[in-house]
Structures are given as structure tokens and as C-alpha cells.
Design a protein around this motif. Structure first.
Motif: not given
Ligand code: FMN
Length: 197
Positions: A27-32, A190-196
């Protein structure tokens, strides 16, 4: 996005600990990412008479105030915990009792009780000692998701997006455990891609 991970397991050699570290690293690669490790923090889970009385006057304990700020900031909250007597470990139950308080997580409105944490997604992770039968899949696990997820986080108007169960963790091989973790990380991708989008 801000991803809050609330983690409740006392042992650093647990599957739950490995899972938290893997979710955090990805998750750290994409989010805080913020991890609240309830045992490491020595979180006090007991909601007392005094605290309930103070709450009625709008006075919050310092530790509750701090945890609420993390929740307020979060877009996605992941809860990672072992199943203990068909429920949360007491430290996590007490965190919910104290932190998801009246006025912050829900309040009475003209149409009855209204959740206040709208817009936040919840992903739940529960490791288990037992295996999962077909009957469990159809009956027991949906009941756990209802009582531990919808009745708690859904009540506060959060969206329970997924509830992962990890069966027979005490006897699972390292390969099986890694397979569970890989599958979970795929879900987050998939979740982070769809949230973006
Ligand atoms: C106090 C206690 C209660 C437990 N209750 C259950 C239970 O109700 N159902 C179950 O499947 N496993 C139960 N277990 C087993 C744990 O869920 C299991 O040890 C844990 O999920 C293993 O994962 P970990 O490596 O992350 O600790 C219990 C364990 C303890 C210590």
C-alpha cells in the motif's frame, strides 16, 4: 489516498503480523499508510463509567481523540485480527467501543440514528484456527461479516468492501499462508486501481 490499518495481535510471529507487513509494504507504494498496532500501543480497551459521563459532556479522552483523527483522515481502513471466540480480540472490541463513539461515528438525527463516517471503505481480515466448510461459507461466515462488519462499520455508514477469512492458520504451510497473502495483495491492487479511476 490515506490507508489506515488497525491491527490487533499480540505476537510478532503470527500470520496476522506477516499479513499487516505485506499489506503495508504494498500500500505504501501508492498511498499514505498509517498502522495502529493496538497491542504495541498498549491501547486501553475499557470504556468506563467516567468516560461515558465525560462523553455526554462532549469531553474526549486524549487517546480516543488521537485515534478518531486517524479515522477521519482515512479513505480506506483495513482491520487485521484473529478470530477469538467467534469475534474480535477484546483489545479491538474495546477500541471500537471507545473510538467509534456517539457524536463521532453515529448520532441521532430526525430519521433516527445516522452513521457519520460516510465515504470510508472497510476491508476486514480475520485469521482462524478452524477450517471452513461449505456450510460455514454459506451461513457462519456471512454471519461474522454481518455482526463484525455491517452491524459495526456499516452502522456508521462505512462501506464493508471485503471480508477475508484465513482458515486453519495454525496448521497451514508457509506456502499456503503466502498464497493467502498474495491473493490479498491482488485484491488491494485492483481496489486501489478502481479507487483512482
Ligand atoms: C482466545 C482464543 C480464542 C480463539 N477462538 C477461535 C474461534 O472462535 N474460532 C477459530 O476458528 N479460531 C479461534 N482461535 C484460533 C485463532 O483464531 C488462531 O490462533 C489465529 O487465527 C491464528 O492466526 P495468527 O497466526 O494470526 O495468530 C482462538 C484462539 C485464541 C487464542
Amino acid at each position: 489516498m490515506t490507508h489506515l490499518i488497525v491491527y490487533a495481535h499480540p505476537s510478532s510471529d503470527s500470520f496476522s503480523n506477516k499479513l499487516v507487513n505485506s499489506i503495508k509494504s504494498y500500500s505504501e507504494t501508492l498511498n499514505k499508510v498509517v498502522v495502529r498496532d493496538l497491542y504495541a500501543m498498549g491501547f486501553n480497551p475499557v470504556l468506563t463509567k467516567k468516560e461515558l459521563e465525560e462523553l455526554k459532556k462532549g469531553v474526549l479522552s486524549e487517546d480516543v481523540d488521537r485515534e478518531q483523527a486517524y479515522i477521519e483522515e482515512a479513505d480506506i481502513i483495513s482491520f487485521v485480527y484473529p478470530l477469538w471466540w467467534a469475534s474480535f480480540p477484546a483489545i479491538l472490541k474495546g477500541y471500537i467501543d471507545r473510538v467509534f463513539s456517539y457524536g463521532f461515528a453515529y448520532r441521532a438525527g430526525v430519521d433516527g440514528i445516522q452513521g457519520q463516517l460516510t465515504g470510508r471503505g472497510v476491508v476486514m481480515h480475520t485469521s482462524m484456527g478452524n477450517g471452513i466448510t461449505k456450510d460455514d461459507e454459506e451461513n457462519l461466515l456471512p454471519n461474522f461479516t454481518d455482526t463484525q462488519g455491517h452491524q459495526v462499520f456499516g452502522f456508521c455508514d462505512m462501506e464493508v468492501m471485503q471480508h477475508f477469512f484465513y482458515p486453519q492458520i495454525m496448521t497451514a504451510t508457509e506456502e499456503e499462508k503466502q498464497g493467502y497473502i498474495d491473493n490479498t495483495i491482488e485484491y488491494y491492487k485492483e481496489l486501489f486501481i478502481s479507487e483512482r479511476n
